[in-house]
Design a protein around this motif. Structure first.
Motif, PDB file in Angstrom:
ATOM      1  N   HIS A  85       0.835  -1.203   0.000  1.00 46.02           N
ATOM      2  CA  HIS A  85       0.000   0.000   0.000  1.00 46.02           C
ATOM      3  C   HIS A  85       0.868   1.252   0.000  1.00 46.02           C
ATOM      4  O   HIS A  85       0.601   2.216  -0.729  1.00 46.02           O
ATOM      5  N   ASN A 141      -2.953  -6.077   1.281  1.00 42.24           N
ATOM      6  CA  ASN A 141      -4.144  -5.636   0.545  1.00 42.24           C
ATOM      7  C   ASN A 141      -4.150  -6.142  -0.904  1.00 42.24           C
ATOM      8  O   ASN A 141      -5.082  -6.828  -1.334  1.00 42.24           O
ATOM      9  N   ASP A 170       3.093  -2.104   8.230  1.00 43.61           N
ATOM     10  CA  ASP A 170       1.789  -1.540   7.897  1.00 43.61           C
ATOM     11  C   ASP A 170       0.775  -2.636   8.227  1.00 43.61           C
ATOM     12  O   ASP A 170       0.527  -3.540   7.432  1.00 43.61           O
ATOM     13  N   MET A 196       1.671   0.281  12.464  1.00 42.17           N
ATOM     14  CA  MET A 196       0.467   1.111  12.423  1.00 42.17           C
ATOM     15  C   MET A 196      -0.721   0.212  12.123  1.00 42.17           C
ATOM     16  O   MET A 196      -0.604  -0.752  11.374  1.00 42.17           O
ATOM     17  N   SER A 200     -10.382   2.585  11.601  1.00 41.69           N
ATOM     18  CA  SER A 200     -11.407   2.547  10.563  1.00 41.69           C
ATOM     19  C   SER A 200     -11.312   1.151   9.929  1.00 41.69           C
ATOM     20  O   SER A 200     -10.803   0.247  10.545  1.00 41.69           O
TER      21      SER A 200
END
Ligand SMILES: Cc1ncc(COP(=O)(O)O)c(C=O)c1O
Length: 344
Positions: A85, A141, A170, A196, A200
């Motif tokens: 990402h 992702n 990540d 991190m 959300s």
């Protein structure tokens, strides 16, 4: 007809408990380090991930960038998967904001090979930038929410550390990864220098991401956040929802994995569509649609007309992501609509 929105877990809405918590949260000025709700969330996040300290940041993108800036100086080299990402979707902030030099190392199925990482770290030489950091992503992702197993993750961290590099993870969806791997999220945090994760996405907060690390690292990340314009005032309104998410929304992510499995199995029964079941490890389903003879955009339009939203992953693929807004009955309805759209 109500749309069934399977584009992304970023589209989740806050729960009533979050809205209630936001309305009654004690607040203060976070830039003065005086917001009690932010303090509570940061302590909770640090404890859950087994790190000394944590920092609330407005987005995952800013959290990644603040970490890059805290780890390395302009001109330094970062070993990073070009399918990650940070490399692919963060507007080149790695280069044009943090000023870092990417050394791309390709993952397979979202997993880096420690030998490839070791080979990418060049010996010190006047001609080369200084290698500082290895970036990992879990779940991954672009490979469809795939999980790096804990043993491989640990080996990657060992490899980077033995070469003098720090490791940033990540972990936007680290709780999905931990649930799928059957371990605590803190096990993934243990060997990295920064992590991190997003409040959300599947955890359903309207916004917010957390950085966790040592006290010393968090001070540096805090300065980078401020430099990026990310210092906040009464940020307790964000933190209040985050506390609800960490206290009550983590374990239920397993339900999203179960609905993703149900969706993937059903899609495999629709002529023209196919899903590699072994790639469905968390809440994402990548669907190959070449058998329909349609372009990705034409197929997405058909699905939308039938009341189902997906994201395109051309050529020949689209993506569904499950969240708390779809139970088994909604998934069955989505499958029915997809079948009719594809057969029409
Ligand atoms: C793996 C990964 N990292 C980082 C981000 C960035 O998060 P945000 O969109 O909150 O900035 C995303 C967003 O989808 C993501 O999937």
């Amino acid at each position: 007809m109500e749309l069934i929105n399977l584009r992304s877990d970023t589209q989740t809405l806050p729960t009533q408990a979050m809205l209630d918590a936001i309305a009654s949260a004690p607040l203060g000025d976070d830039t003065y380090d005086e917001d009690p709700t932010v303090h509570r969330l940061e302590r909770l996040a640090a404890d859950m991930l087994g790190k000394e300290a944590a920092l609330l940041v407005i987005s995952g993108n800013m959290a990644n960038l603040a970490c890059l800036m805290a780890h390395a100086a302009p001109g330094d080299e970062v070993i990073i998967d070009p399918e990650s990402h940070i490399f692919y979707y963060e507007v080149g902030g790695l280069a044009n904001v943090a000023g870092l030099m990417p050394m791309p190392v390709q993952s397979r199925g979202g997993r880096l090979d420690p030998d490839d990482v070791a080979a990418a770290v060049r010996p010190r030489n006047l001609h080369y930038p200084v290698p500082r950091l290895l970036c990992l992503e879990n779940t991954h992702n672009r490979s469809g929410g795939r999980v790096t197993p804990l043993e491989l993750h640990r080996e990657l961290c060992r490899t980077a550390h033995s070469k003098g590099l720090a490791v940033h993870l990540d972990g936007a969806r680290i709780f999905n990864a931990a649930i799928a791997a059957g371990v605590r999220a803190s096990a993934y945090a243990e060997d990295v220098d920064s992590l991190m994760f997003c409040l959300s996405k599947g955890l359903s907060c309207p916004l917010g991401s957390m950085i966790v690390g040592s006290k010393e690292f968090i001070l540096k990340a805090d300065a980078a956040r401020k430099r990026l314009g990310g210092g906040m005032r009464q940020a307790g309104i964000i933190a209040a929802a985050g506390i609800v998410a960490l206290e009550s929304m983590v374990d239920r992510l397993a339900d999203d994995h179960a609905t993703a499995q149900r969706l993937a199995r059903g899609l495999n029964e629709i002529p023209g569509l196919s899903v590699e079941m072994e790639t469905v490890e968390t809440n994402m389903v990548y669907v190959e649609h070449t058998g329909t003879g349609l372009s990705t955009s034409a197929l997405l339009d058909k699905l939308k007309a039938a009341g189902v939203l997906a994201s395109g992953r051309p050529p020949g693929h689209f993506r569904f992501v499950t969240s708390r807004h779809q139970d088994a009955a909604v998934i069955d309805e989505a499958l029915d609509r997809v079948r009719k759209a594809v057969e029409a």
